[in-house]
Enzyme design. Sequence first.
Site, mmCIF file in Angstrom:
data_model
loop_
_atom_site.group_PDB
_atom_site.id
_atom_site.type_symbol
_atom_site.label_atom_id
_atom_site.label_comp_id
_atom_site.label_asym_id
_atom_site.label_seq_id
_atom_site.Cartn_x
_atom_site.Cartn_y
_atom_site.Cartn_z
ATOM 1 N N CYS A 78 0.833 -1.203 0.000
ATOM 2 C CA CYS A 78 0.000 0.000 0.000
ATOM 3 C C CYS A 78 0.873 1.261 0.000
ATOM 4 C CB CYS A 78 -1.010 -0.062 1.134
ATOM 5 S SG CYS A 78 -2.408 1.021 0.839
ATOM 6 N N HIS A 171 -3.297 -4.916 1.589
ATOM 7 C CA HIS A 171 -2.607 -5.244 2.851
ATOM 8 C C HIS A 171 -2.573 -6.756 3.064
ATOM 9 C CE1 HIS A 171 -2.204 -1.257 4.864
ATOM 10 N NE2 HIS A 171 -3.125 -0.932 3.953
ATOM 11 N N GLU A 173 -0.844 -8.410 4.965
ATOM 12 C CA GLU A 173 -0.540 -8.776 6.363
ATOM 13 C C GLU A 173 -1.795 -8.791 7.226
ATOM 14 O OE1 GLU A 173 -0.336 -5.876 5.063
ATOM 15 O OE2 GLU A 173 -0.585 -4.272 6.544
HETATM 16 N N1 GLN Z 1 -3.464 6.437 0.955
HETATM 17 C C1 GLN Z 1 -2.220 6.136 1.606
HETATM 18 C C2 GLN Z 1 -1.058 6.880 0.978
HETATM 19 O O1 GLN Z 1 -1.223 7.617 0.080
HETATM 20 C C3 GLN Z 1 -1.946 4.649 1.584
HETATM 21 C C4 GLN Z 1 -2.950 3.923 2.436
HETATM 22 C C5 GLN Z 1 -2.462 2.655 3.047
HETATM 23 O O2 GLN Z 1 -1.257 2.393 3.143
HETATM 24 N N2 GLN Z 1 -3.389 1.870 3.522
HETATM 25 O O3 GLN Z 1 0.054 6.731 1.381
#
Ligand code: GLN
Length: 189
Positions: A78, A171, A173
């Site tokens: 992410c 995610h 994890e």
């Molecule tokens: N929207 C977040 C970002 O721009 C990422 C979100 C997340 O890691 N769950 O970094």
Amino acid sequence: MKIGLLALQGAIGPHAEAFRALGATPVEVRTPEQLADVDALVIPGGESTTMSKLLATSGLADPLRERLAAGLPAFGTCAGMIVLARTVLDGRPDQRSYDAIDVTVRRNAFGRQIDSFEADLVVAGLADPFHAVFIRAPFVEEVGDGVEVLATVGGHPVLCRQGSVLVTAFHPELTADLRLHELFLTLTD
Ligand code: GLN
């Protein structure tokens, strides 16, 4: 195998548990000395703009760029995927990314209505679907020639690999499924 978990911001506990369950040794990375001591690095979910700032203030930005350029295996989930990307769209103007994988990512790409959702992904190389949790997730808009797209949502890549760099828009994890952590460990050999 010492798996570094970048511990500046975001949740690393579940990543640590996953790697422990697979017999690897997770260690927290907050300083250049700690970074120098790991065989691979996980950059977790969280907020990529904050992580970008903290990488600069912790003195990790330059050593991290050097180690990635020298082939440090890396797993970005992410926000971590955003940090590892070549190019970031809809980022903050001062946000830095580390060009460890030849992808262009768009932050918060799924938009407000479905900013968090779950999906069963068909993943290249895995026999059964992977249940994936997306939280204000990015997706990949462009991939370079050396990048393998392992899963997509609505035609957008959300799981990519280039050499020993693995990135997920979701995610992995947050579910009990260890197959992507296991895949990452095979890339570190
Ligand atoms: N929207 C977040 C970002 O721009 C990422 C979100 C997340 O890691 N769950 O970094």
